[in-house]
Scaffold this motif. Sequence first.
Motif, mmCIF file in Angstrom:
data_model
loop_
_atom_site.group_PDB
_atom_site.id
_atom_site.type_symbol
_atom_site.label_atom_id
_atom_site.label_comp_id
_atom_site.label_asym_id
_atom_site.label_seq_id
_atom_site.Cartn_x
_atom_site.Cartn_y
_atom_site.Cartn_z
ATOM 1 N N ASN A 140 0.857 -1.172 0.000
ATOM 2 C CA ASN A 140 0.000 0.000 0.000
ATOM 3 C C ASN A 140 0.899 1.229 0.000
ATOM 4 N N SER A 141 0.358 2.355 -0.399
ATOM 5 C CA SER A 141 1.143 3.592 -0.440
ATOM 6 C C SER A 141 1.536 4.002 0.974
ATOM 7 N N ALA A 142 2.805 4.287 1.178
ATOM 8 C CA ALA A 142 3.303 4.574 2.527
ATOM 9 C C ALA A 142 2.694 5.836 3.116
ATOM 10 N N HIS A 143 2.413 6.836 2.293
ATOM 11 C CA HIS A 143 2.023 8.135 2.844
ATOM 12 C C HIS A 143 0.605 8.175 3.394
ATOM 13 N N VAL A 144 -0.218 7.149 3.085
ATOM 14 C CA VAL A 144 -1.583 7.141 3.596
ATOM 15 C C VAL A 144 -1.801 6.056 4.645
ATOM 16 N N GLY A 194 6.664 8.589 18.857
ATOM 17 C CA GLY A 194 6.956 7.160 18.883
ATOM 18 C C GLY A 194 5.889 6.268 18.275
ATOM 19 N N TYR A 195 4.894 6.817 17.640
ATOM 20 C CA TYR A 195 3.863 6.040 16.957
ATOM 21 C C TYR A 195 3.215 6.925 15.902
ATOM 22 N N ALA A 196 2.470 6.300 14.975
ATOM 23 C CA ALA A 196 1.824 7.040 13.894
ATOM 24 C C ALA A 196 0.337 6.726 13.860
ATOM 25 N N GLU A 197 -0.434 7.683 13.351
ATOM 26 C CA GLU A 197 -1.876 7.504 13.196
ATOM 27 C C GLU A 197 -2.287 7.745 11.745
ATOM 28 N N ASN A 198 -3.275 7.015 11.337
ATOM 29 C CA ASN A 198 -3.934 7.227 10.047
ATOM 30 C C ASN A 198 -5.415 7.409 10.371
ATOM 31 N N ARG A 199 -5.914 8.615 10.186
ATOM 32 C CA ARG A 199 -7.297 8.920 10.530
ATOM 33 C C ARG A 199 -8.119 9.102 9.249
ATOM 34 N N GLY A 200 -8.565 8.010 8.704
ATOM 35 C CA GLY A 200 -9.377 8.070 7.500
ATOM 36 C C GLY A 200 -8.629 8.507 6.263
ATOM 37 N N GLU A 201 -7.323 8.330 6.211
ATOM 38 C CA GLU A 201 -6.519 8.798 5.083
ATOM 39 C C GLU A 201 -6.445 7.784 3.947
#
Length: 259
Positions: A140-144, A194-201
């Motif tokens: 999958n695309s890394a940026h989303v 120290g962590y990442a979130e993807n909120r509906g991206e």
Amino acid sequence: MTEQISRSPERLSSVAMAARILREFGKHSTQLGVSQLARRVGVGKSTAHRIIWTLVQEGLLEKVEETGLFRLTTTMRSLGASAETAQRLHEAATIPLDQLRQKTAGTLHVAILDGTDVLYVERREGPGAFSVFRAVGSRNSAHVTSSGKVLLAFLPLESQRRLVQTMRLSPKTSRSITSRTEFLAELARVRCQGYAENRGESQPGVCSIAAPIRDPLNQVVASVSVAESVEDVDRGLRHLIGPLVETAARISSGLGWNQ
């Protein structure tokens, strides 16, 4: 049809011999000559020569001018390293992932960075699996993705900037980050917290969070994430940050990382 079938064993024999030659490079030596390979796989020198040069033409082997010997190309060495990494991750992640699955109905992934994509190497499905969060072996695309953000965030900063400059920040939803300046700022936040979130991206109404997996040298080599459909996209999956970060630490420990 008869002619085609009669030739099949000959073609398969050549493929098998090519595979045996390639395997020799993973046993003892990184560079080998035609005579050595012919002797090791038990064929004539002329046969070995033909197969070796076919492998060179296909980009699997290369000749080292300084020694006159042959070695695996960078692509083949990378494939071997990726396979080894995936196996080590599988062994280290199995129990921590199974335990995390007891705390969430979401879908769990372990992923590595492959260019500007994330490559999924482990998966535990929740009750509702999402097509945007792919099966093992998919990308999958890394940026989303939260996984991609984590893996990019912990790269050396110069490497990170160069890679981001090559990325096409195409939107998947209205929440996708499409500005390189904003994306680099997001990566800085991920590195700090120290962590990442993807909120509906990646998909409307679906959120994910990811944490870094480290090797014995404290380098981030993979990510572990959880994805789930949520009612409040802005809130995301914050209630799972603690368990996810703990799971990442346990997988890292299994790889030899010492906090």
